[in-house]
Design an enzyme around this catalytic site. Structure first.
Site, PDB file in Angstrom:
ATOM      1  CG  ASP A 201      12.790 -10.186 -33.215  1.00 20.57           C
ATOM      2  OD1 ASP A 201      11.630 -10.066 -32.769  1.00 20.57           O
ATOM      3  OD2 ASP A 201      13.135  -9.712 -34.305  1.00 20.57           O
ATOM      4  CG  HIS A 223      11.920  -7.142 -29.931  1.00 22.69           C
ATOM      5  ND1 HIS A 223      11.717  -7.056 -31.290  1.00 22.69           N
ATOM      6  CD2 HIS A 223      13.072  -6.462 -29.682  1.00 22.69           C
ATOM      7  CE1 HIS A 223      12.703  -6.355 -31.848  1.00 22.69           C
ATOM      8  NE2 HIS A 223      13.538  -5.988 -30.889  1.00 22.69           N
TER       9      HIS A 223
END
Length: 367
Positions: A201, A223
């Protein structure tokens, strides 16, 4: 020597002995039942090869100023389905150090089910920090975090340096999810530097605060370098100002840079002074740079709303390679008049499958 002199010397010896600081061995936590007493008595604390019982938080909250906490060996957190956190550290002017070879193991492999915090097995968050007055956390090694790794809240001035967060085992079968490296809220004057994050993430997720420097980061698998604001009903908590990312690498990630606003609530001030300088990207498979004002309930809607304007986004020497069928160099979706003063230079990407798509075009970049 007279009996009187001997008595005086003996009394002096007793006085010196009673004034001697608590011995080092008494300030070492190697069993969970020692935590409270060591925190109450000591200012130089060692956590050594500790096994934290299932469902318990290792709460290292100290009211003394200037405490040093050193982790030695392996700190293990036993399995239980709960929300955590596994570890909490709070204090003023504190120093937290990972000794050479030390590791904090969250045993995430026992929890991962591909759903993260969105369902399935209940997973504990790992590490929560509230630290002020020049606190410094350095050389901390975290392994296999179950879900969100690290939360910084109501902190600063604070420096984190030399961290290594390794959740790469969660890449297998895409079982690791929502393993954000650093989530940051309600903080002023924060530096994170010389740090490696391998996760699934956001590497860094800034939600609220001012005066941040993120330097020399190596992020992979997640991310990217993110700013995400607008989820709080408290207006002040939707404010971000003076944030710099510099001299960093993002590898094999969904995004390189991700900036998003959510339109449930309003912000008090526009975002200002946002800088990404000397950022290299490798193997980005979705967006190298992604600016979105269309998030609602955690998802993009395609309909931008200008509740939180972005006034000032500076990119300098941001370059890299993209890969895969979904890859797009730059995607910007802004509401009318809600984005301004985007000044970019030396921004270029190779290998994308799609052209850039911008509703607002930055100065110095062609969409």
């Amino acid at each position: 020597m007279s009996i009187r002199l001997i008595a005086v010397l003996s009394a002096a010896s007793i006085a010196v002995t009673s004034a001697t600081p608590v011995a080092d061995s008494s300030c070492t936590i190697s069993s969970f039942d020692q935590v409270a007493s060591v925190l109450a008595e000591c200012t130089d604390i060692v956590v050594s090869n500790l096994e934290v019982p299932a469902g318990e938080t290792l709460n290292l909250e100290t009211k003394k100023k200037g405490v040093t906490i050193t982790f030695e060996g392996k700190t293990t957190f036993a399995y239980k389905e709960w929300t955590g956190p596994l570890l909490r550290v709070k204090g003023k002017a504190i120093t937290v150090v990972g000794a050479k070879g030390s590791v904090l193991d969250g045993q995430g492999q026992l929890y991962w089910d591909g759903k993260g915090g969105n369902g399935g097995i209940k997973k504990p968050k790992f590490f929560k920090i509230k630290a002020t007055e020049g606190s410094h956390f350095k050389n901390i090694n975290l392994l296999n975090c179950p879900v969100q790794v690290h939360s910084i809240d109501h902190s600063g001035p604070l420096t984190l340096s030399g961290w290594n967060i390794d959740v790469s085992q969660g890449d297998k079968d895409a079982l690791g999810h929502n393993t954000d490296g650093f989530d940051i809220n309600t903080t002023d004057q924060l530096t994170i530097e010389d740090t490696v994050v391998k996760n699934q993430d956001d590497c860094i997720a800034v939600n609220q605060g001012t005066n941040f420097l993120f330097n020399n980061l190596d992020c992979s698998g997640g991310h990217g370098l993110s700013l995400s604001v607008g989820t709080s009903h408290e207006i002040i908590k939707n404010t971000v100002r003076n944030v710099t990312f510099s001299n960093s690498v993002v590898r094999k990630s969904r995004n390189g840079i991700h900036i998003k606003t959510t339109y449930q609530f309003r912000g008090r001030y526009p975002w200002r002074m946002l800088t990404y300088s000397n950022i290299a990207m490798e193997g980005i498979w979705k967006y190298a740079v992604n600016v979105e004002q269309d998030y609602k309930k955690g998802k993009p809607t395609g309909i931008p709303v200008g509740n939180i304007p972005i006034k000032g986004l500076h990119l300098e020497k941001v370059t890299g390679t993209l890969t895969g069928e979904e890859s797009t160099p730059v995607y910007i979706i802004c509401a009318d008049g809600a984005c301004s003063n985007f000044n970019w230079s030396g921004v270029s990407f190779e290998g994308a499958s799609h052209a850039s798509n911008c509703s607002y075009v930055p100065t110095g970049y062609s969409c």
